[in-house]
Motif scaffolding. Structure first.
Motif, PDB file in Angstrom:
ATOM      1  N   VAL A   1       0.847  -1.186   0.000  1.00 40.81           N
ATOM      2  CA  VAL A   1       0.000   0.000   0.000  1.00 40.81           C
ATOM      3  C   VAL A   1       0.886   1.240   0.000  1.00 40.81           C
ATOM      4  CG1 VAL A   1      -1.874   1.204   1.169  1.00 40.81           C
ATOM      5  CG2 VAL A   1      -1.713  -1.290   1.315  1.00 40.81           C
ATOM      6  N   ALA A   2       0.856   1.961  -1.111  1.00 45.25           N
ATOM      7  CA  ALA A   2       1.618   3.209  -1.258  1.00 45.25           C
ATOM      8  C   ALA A   2       3.065   3.039  -0.787  1.00 45.25           C
ATOM      9  CB  ALA A   2       0.948   4.353  -0.513  1.00 45.25           C
ATOM     10  N   LEU A   3       3.636   1.896  -1.083  1.00 41.12           N
ATOM     11  CA  LEU A   3       4.999   1.590  -0.641  1.00 41.12           C
ATOM     12  C   LEU A   3       6.006   2.482  -1.384  1.00 41.12           C
ATOM     13  CD1 LEU A   3       6.395  -0.452   1.268  1.00 41.12           C
ATOM     14  CD2 LEU A   3       6.842  -1.846  -0.736  1.00 41.12           C
ATOM     15  N   THR A   4       6.870   3.128  -0.620  1.00 42.03           N
ATOM     16  CA  THR A   4       7.790   4.112  -1.194  1.00 42.03           C
ATOM     17  C   THR A   4       9.185   3.911  -0.654  1.00 42.03           C
ATOM     18  OG1 THR A   4       5.951   5.655  -1.005  1.00 42.03           O
ATOM     19  CG2 THR A   4       8.065   6.589  -1.650  1.00 42.03           C
ATOM     20  N   LYS A   5      10.175   4.137  -1.502  1.00 39.99           N
ATOM     21  CA  LYS A   5      11.558   4.157  -1.026  1.00 39.99           C
ATOM     22  C   LYS A   5      12.292   5.315  -1.693  1.00 39.99           C
ATOM     23  CE  LYS A   5      15.298   2.764   0.990  1.00 39.99           C
ATOM     24  NZ  LYS A   5      15.452   2.576   2.433  1.00 39.99           N
ATOM     25  N   SER A   6      12.709   6.280  -0.883  1.00 42.59           N
ATOM     26  CA  SER A   6      13.479   7.398  -1.421  1.00 42.59           C
ATOM     27  C   SER A   6      14.857   7.396  -0.786  1.00 42.59           C
ATOM     28  CB  SER A   6      12.809   8.732  -1.101  1.00 42.59           C
ATOM     29  OG  SER A   6      11.448   8.662  -1.371  1.00 42.59           O
TER      30      SER A   6
ATOM     31  N   HIS B   1       8.392   4.768  -6.368  1.00 43.74           N
ATOM     32  CA  HIS B   1       7.321   5.741  -6.149  1.00 43.74           C
ATOM     33  C   HIS B   1       6.165   5.017  -5.484  1.00 43.74           C
ATOM     34  CE1 HIS B   1       9.211   8.981  -8.343  1.00 43.74           C
ATOM     35  NE2 HIS B   1       9.637   8.078  -9.203  1.00 43.74           N
ATOM     36  N   PRO B   2       5.303   5.737  -4.788  1.00 41.55           N
ATOM     37  CA  PRO B   2       4.213   5.062  -4.073  1.00 41.55           C
ATOM     38  C   PRO B   2       3.588   3.944  -4.918  1.00 41.55           C
ATOM     39  CG  PRO B   2       4.107   7.395  -3.660  1.00 41.55           C
ATOM     40  CD  PRO B   2       5.246   7.182  -4.623  1.00 41.55           C
ATOM     41  N   LEU B   3       3.699   2.744  -4.387  1.00 37.97           N
ATOM     42  CA  LEU B   3       3.363   1.553  -5.170  1.00 37.97           C
ATOM     43  C   LEU B   3       2.207   0.825  -4.506  1.00 37.97           C
ATOM     44  CD1 LEU B   3       4.928  -0.114  -7.524  1.00 37.97           C
ATOM     45  CD2 LEU B   3       5.657  -1.544  -5.638  1.00 37.97           C
ATOM     46  N   ASP B   4       1.164   0.578  -5.256  1.00 38.31           N
ATOM     47  CA  ASP B   4       0.044  -0.209  -4.746  1.00 38.31           C
ATOM     48  C   ASP B   4      -0.059  -1.481  -5.565  1.00 38.31           C
ATOM     49  OD1 ASP B   4      -1.514   1.438  -2.701  1.00 38.31           O
ATOM     50  OD2 ASP B   4      -1.164   2.883  -4.321  1.00 38.31           O
ATOM     51  N   LEU B   5      -0.093  -2.591  -4.850  1.00 35.68           N
ATOM     52  CA  LEU B   5      -0.059  -3.861  -5.561  1.00 35.68           C
ATOM     53  C   LEU B   5      -0.648  -4.929  -4.660  1.00 35.68           C
ATOM     54  CD1 LEU B   5       1.062  -5.109  -8.189  1.00 35.68           C
ATOM     55  CD2 LEU B   5       3.202  -5.495  -6.989  1.00 35.68           C
ATOM     56  N   THR B   6      -1.488  -5.778  -5.230  1.00 32.53           N
ATOM     57  CA  THR B   6      -1.985  -6.930  -4.482  1.00 32.53           C
ATOM     58  C   THR B   6      -1.582  -8.182  -5.237  1.00 32.53           C
ATOM     59  OG1 THR B   6      -3.840  -5.693  -3.619  1.00 32.53           O
ATOM     60  CG2 THR B   6      -4.021  -8.081  -3.552  1.00 32.53           C
ATOM     61  N   ILE B   7      -0.890  -9.054  -4.537  1.00 28.09           N
ATOM     62  CA  ILE B   7      -0.453 -10.293  -5.173  1.00 28.09           C
ATOM     63  C   ILE B   7      -1.212 -11.441  -4.510  1.00 28.09           C
ATOM     64  CG2 ILE B   7       1.514 -11.806  -5.588  1.00 28.09           C
ATOM     65  CD1 ILE B   7       3.224  -9.171  -5.491  1.00 28.09           C
ATOM     66  N   PRO B   8      -2.091 -12.087  -5.266  1.00 28.73           N
ATOM     67  CA  PRO B   8      -2.931 -13.130  -4.679  1.00 28.73           C
ATOM     68  C   PRO B   8      -2.102 -14.316  -4.174  1.00 28.73           C
ATOM     69  CG  PRO B   8      -3.598 -12.623  -6.945  1.00 28.73           C
ATOM     70  CD  PRO B   8      -2.324 -11.932  -6.706  1.00 28.73           C
TER      71      PRO B   8
ATOM     72  N   LEU C   1       8.930  -7.243 -13.509  1.00 28.37           N
ATOM     73  CA  LEU C   1       9.808  -7.203 -14.666  1.00 28.37           C
ATOM     74  C   LEU C   1      10.191  -5.768 -14.962  1.00 28.37           C
ATOM     75  CD1 LEU C   1      10.982  -8.566 -17.283  1.00 28.37           C
ATOM     76  CD2 LEU C   1       8.750  -8.151 -18.316  1.00 28.37           C
ATOM     77  N   GLY C   2      11.459  -5.559 -15.245  1.00 27.68           N
ATOM     78  CA  GLY C   2      11.883  -4.211 -15.619  1.00 27.68           C
ATOM     79  C   GLY C   2      13.379  -4.167 -15.831  1.00 27.68           C
ATOM     80  N   PRO C   3      13.845  -3.091 -16.444  1.00 28.25           N
ATOM     81  CA  PRO C   3      15.285  -2.956 -16.671  1.00 28.25           C
ATOM     82  C   PRO C   3      15.996  -2.694 -15.345  1.00 28.25           C
ATOM     83  CG  PRO C   3      14.158  -0.937 -17.286  1.00 28.25           C
ATOM     84  CD  PRO C   3      13.091  -1.921 -16.920  1.00 28.25           C
ATOM     85  N   SER C   4      17.330  -2.831 -15.334  1.00 23.38           N
ATOM     86  CA  SER C   4      18.039  -2.618 -14.082  1.00 23.38           C
ATOM     87  C   SER C   4      17.877  -1.165 -13.649  1.00 23.38           C
ATOM     88  CB  SER C   4      19.516  -2.989 -14.230  1.00 23.38           C
ATOM     89  OG  SER C   4      20.040  -2.390 -15.382  1.00 23.38           O
ATOM     90  N   GLY C   5      17.699  -0.982 -12.347  1.00 21.73           N
ATOM     91  CA  GLY C   5      17.518   0.359 -11.821  1.00 21.73           C
ATOM     92  C   GLY C   5      16.067   0.827 -11.835  1.00 21.73           C
ATOM     93  N   CYS C   6      15.126  -0.079 -12.149  1.00 21.55           N
ATOM     94  CA  CYS C   6      13.733   0.340 -12.216  1.00 21.55           C
ATOM     95  C   CYS C   6      13.048   0.255 -10.862  1.00 21.55           C
ATOM     96  CB  CYS C   6      12.960  -0.498 -13.225  1.00 21.55           C
ATOM     97  SG  CYS C   6      12.615  -2.166 -12.652  1.00 21.55           S
ATOM     98  N   GLY C   7      13.733  -0.258  -9.860  1.00 20.01           N
ATOM     99  CA  GLY C   7      13.163  -0.319  -8.520  1.00 20.01           C
ATOM    100  C   GLY C   7      12.599  -1.667  -8.143  1.00 20.01           C
ATOM    101  N   LYS C   8      12.739  -2.664  -9.032  1.00 21.85           N
ATOM    102  CA  LYS C   8      12.129  -3.958  -8.739  1.00 21.85           C
ATOM    103  C   LYS C   8      12.839  -4.676  -7.592  1.00 21.85           C
ATOM    104  CE  LYS C   8      14.604  -6.326 -12.528  1.00 21.85           C
ATOM    105  NZ  LYS C   8      15.675  -5.340 -12.724  1.00 21.85           N
ATOM    106  N   THR C   9      14.178  -4.596  -7.580  1.00 21.59           N
ATOM    107  CA  THR C   9      14.912  -5.259  -6.511  1.00 21.59           C
ATOM    108  C   THR C   9      14.698  -4.546  -5.178  1.00 21.59           C
ATOM    109  OG1 THR C   9      16.540  -6.150  -8.030  1.00 21.59           O
ATOM    110  CG2 THR C   9      17.213  -5.973  -5.752  1.00 21.59           C
ATOM    111  N   THR C  10      14.624  -3.222  -5.223  1.00 19.64           N
ATOM    112  CA  THR C  10      14.352  -2.467  -3.990  1.00 19.64           C
ATOM    113  C   THR C  10      12.988  -2.871  -3.422  1.00 19.64           C
ATOM    114  OG1 THR C  10      15.595  -0.654  -4.968  1.00 19.64           O
ATOM    115  CG2 THR C  10      14.314  -0.149  -3.007  1.00 19.64           C
ATOM    116  N   THR C  11      11.999  -3.011  -4.302  1.00 20.18           N
ATOM    117  CA  THR C  11      10.676  -3.448  -3.863  1.00 20.18           C
ATOM    118  C   THR C  11      10.764  -4.816  -3.193  1.00 20.18           C
ATOM    119  OG1 THR C  11       9.755  -2.279  -5.756  1.00 20.18           O
ATOM    120  CG2 THR C  11       8.314  -3.840  -4.648  1.00 20.18           C
ATOM    121  N   LEU C  12      11.492  -5.728  -3.842  1.00 20.75           N
ATOM    122  CA  LEU C  12      11.641  -7.075  -3.306  1.00 20.75           C
ATOM    123  C   LEU C  12      12.309  -7.044  -1.927  1.00 20.75           C
ATOM    124  CD1 LEU C  12      11.367 -10.054  -4.650  1.00 20.75           C
ATOM    125  CD2 LEU C  12      13.835  -9.993  -4.504  1.00 20.75           C
TER     126      LEU C  12
END
Lengths: 371, 304
Positions: free
Chosen positions: A12-17, A25-32, A40-51
């Motif tokens: 819910v509105a997950l953010t990392k600055s 950026h504020p990220l909303d996502l529900t994973i069933p 999926l995304g290029p390097s530096g897109c924030g996917k690893t930070t989210t993980l």
């Protein structure tokens, strides 16, 4: 999706600055629960930070992380029922394979750690090497130990951080299939971070394409591929031919015509963003046909390059206005064209998709890394 | 391509391999010579010296007097035990002080790493003797350290645990052990640093990810992976500390004499060469035995 399921992961509105930039950026996502989800995304897109925020290895600067109804945002990594398969595997070099796999169970005081660890090792087909040290194993085997070490704890969410990145192509294909089999067998929620669009599409039930710290599009692989909603997604997931076009007024319920370089082209109304007048009309290379058999949309051009790849032949066809279209034609006995030949390229209305023309046509194209 | 590469190197290696077999031995030669001249020969001399009888004025003669070993041990076992005890305590203290520091330098210091490392080595730029003499000043009665220690009742505490005899800090067990700890601390920190520097922080993350609390992570991952450094550091501290003869003389009293000082005075003042030589050998054997047992126990046999 409606009400959140019991074990769904919710961001819910997950953010990392960081000091100088915002990684997520504020990220909303529900994973069933029980799904195989890819970021999926290029390097530096924030996917690893989210993980890493989900794993508890990185502290979010805002927002919440929930599993079911419990908020785990403030808990430490070791308190979360979440396990990670690290990109580098991060196997403990001073422990045997068995001790590595049993590590999590023993920390939680599971009396049954012996049987469960052996069972997990059997699942990844490594039962016979349980007493070896990780360094004595091949990369593919180490990868499977890392997987078993995470799986054995039956976490609410299993995170995979580019887990196949270090393997060679053949082994990677094999592990993709195996990972999917294992996920279906154990029924855990898998979140797989990757920059490899093919890998994501092969394995995941749904994919979130990330770009510059935000989700570009979320959906199942086929929808993402057939109906990308941005040029970034269109280019990052496979190749696209994008034609500049203006939407004509009228049309039928099902089909709209657009005018591109003095040609009227049809596209399904459902594939057109609401209210758009200037668009990029996109068609995937394999949807194009040489000749007029492909559908009502016709463009004429000159073949500039022919590459035979076995199952298919790829043509580069130059349009009168200089743009080059890529056409991939199955080698199924249909007519072939030669270099410098004048050809007609055709496709059906439902095979096109239209994107708002305010975006750069080549967004994301340069970021694709071919595995 | 790969095959031809293998074939060509394969055929090139065989003859040169035979030609070069003597090269490694030749490279070993200077080192071996060094060891023979400066280690093996003095050891043999010392060994034969310990079995001689006589005095400085009339000269010594080899008599095979093995009884000297029993006599040496009988007379100086308290100093021997004390040396091992002091060295052991100093090693433990150095480990407790050095481990957090080494961990900090290796994992957290970032761009300060080199500066802190230089600071650790900095004392080596002055002589061992001068530094120990400086401690005499620092711990002297009229300096603020002792004054403050008295105000804070630390002197009382030290006296109560038996590390000092009165309300002075100098000339006590405390001062000797402290001096040993201080002098050998860098030998503890550097090997610890080397092994903690190699520690992959991702392993610590993985341990946390697998439900290990920070404490458990240290116990199960950090500590075992730093054991080679711990073993090397403790050996490099304990061995010279056990044979040290400066700290006990400059910072201690007659009740804190260590075996190093005894050997020193037997050689240079009493001039009883056989006894001094025998004591040296006993110290050597004791330390080698202890080290062997320790390394075996620590499970790092590859160091031996």
């Amino acid at each position: 999706m409606g009400e959140a399921g019991k074990g769904d992961l919710r961001l819910v509105a997950l953010t990392k600055s960081f000091e100088t930039f915002t990684a997520v950026h504020p990220l909303d996502l529900t994973i069933p629960q029980g799904s195989f989800f890819a970021l999926l995304g290029p390097s530096g897109c924030g996917k690893t930070t989210t993980l890493r925020m989900i794993a508890g290895l990185e502290e979010p600067t805002g927002g919440r992380i929930l599993i079911g109804d419990s908020d785990i945002t403030a808990t430490k990594a070791y308190q979360r029922n979440v396990n990670t398969v690290f990109q580098s595997y991060a196997l403990f070099p001073h422990m045997t394979v068995f001790e590595n796999v049993a590590f999590g169970l023993r920390r939680r005081g599971d009396k049954d750690f012996r049987a469960k660890s052996h069972e997990a090792l059997e699942l990844v087909q490594l039962g016979q090497v349980s007493s070896k040290k990780p360094t004595q194993l091949s990369g593919g085997m180490q990868q499977r130990v890392a997987l078993a070490r995470a799986l054995v704890n039956r976490p609410d969410v299993l995170l995979l951080d580019e887990p196949l990145g270090a393997l060679d192509l053949k082994l990677r294909r094999q592990m993709q299939i195996e990972l999917k089999r294992i996920q279906q067998e154990v029924g855990l929620t898998f979140i797989h971070v990757t920059h490899d669009q093919e890998e994501a599409m092969t394995m995941a039930d749904s994919i979130a394409v990330m770009n510059a710290g935000a989700i570009e599009q979320l959906g199942d692989p086929a929808t993402l591929y057939e109906q990308p909603r941005s040029t970034f997604v269109a280019n990052f997931l496979g190749q696209s031919n994008l034609l500049k076009a203006t939407v004509n007024l009228g049309g039928t319920d099902g089909v709209v015509t657009v005018r591109s370089h003095d040609a009227d082209l049809e596209v399904s109304r459902s594939h057109l963003p609401d209210g758009a007048s200037e668009v990029w009309l996109g068609v995937r290379p394999e949807k194009l046909r040489l000749g007029e058999s492909g559908g009502p949309n016709h463009l004429r051009g000159v073949v500039r390059d022919v590459s035979f790849t076995g199952v298919a032949t790829q043509y580069i066809v130059e349009m009168p206005w200089g743009q080059e279209l890529t056409v991939v034609q199955q080698n199924d006995g249909s007519a072939r064209a030669g270099l410098a030949e004048n050809v007609t390229v055709s496709w059906a209305a439902e095979h096109g998709f239209a994107l708002d023309a305010s975006q750069a046509a080549d967004a994301g194209a340069e970021l694709v890394e071919h595995g | 391509m790969a095959e031809t590469a293998v074939l060509s190197t394969g055929s090139a290696v065989a003859p040169s391999h035979r030609r070069r077999t003597w090269v490694p031995y030749a490279l070993l030669l200077p080192g071996l010579l060094w060891l023979v001249v400066f280690f093996v020969l003095p050891m043999l001399t010392l060994g034969s010296q310990s079995l001689q009888e006589g005095n400085v004025d009339d000269g010594y003669a080899f008599t095979g007097n093995v009884a000297i070993y029993a006599e040496a041990l009988g007379r100086y076992w308290p100093q021997m035990l004390r040396s091992l005890l002091y060295a052991g305590v100093a090693t433990l203290l150095a480990l407790l002080l050095g481990y957090p520091l080494a961990y900090f330098i290796a994992q957290k210091a970032g761009r300060w790493k080199n500066i802190v490392l230089v600071l650790v080595i900095a004392p080596f730029f002055t002589s061992f003797l001068i530094r120990t003499l400086a401690w005499r000043t620092i711990l002297s009665d009229d300096w603020f350290v002792t004054q403050w220690a008295r105000t804070l009742r630390v002197t009382d505490l030290l006296q109560w645990v038996g590390l000092t005899a009165n309300d002075s800090l100098l000339s006590s067990k405390f001062a000797v052990i402290m001096g040993l700890t201080y002098n050998f601390l860098p030998f503890m920190i550097l090997p610890l640093y080397a092994s903690l520097e190699r520690l992959d922080p991702r392993l610590l993350e993985a341990a946390g990810d697998l439900y290990a609390s920070p404490r458990e992570t240290f116990r199960r991952v950090t500590w075992p992976l730093s054991l080679p450094g711990v073993v090397a550091g403790t050996l490099l501290t304990f061995i010279p500390a056990a044979g040290d003869f400066i700290n006990a003389r400059l910072l201690g009293n007659t009740q804190t004499t260590m075996i190093g000082s005894v050997i020193d005075s037997q050689f240079l003042r009493v001039l009883d060469y056989p006894l001094a030589a025998a004591l040296s050998f006993i110290l050597l054997i004791v330390i080698v035995t202890m080290v062997a047992v320790y390394v075996r126990k620590a499970g790092t046999e590859e160091l031996l």
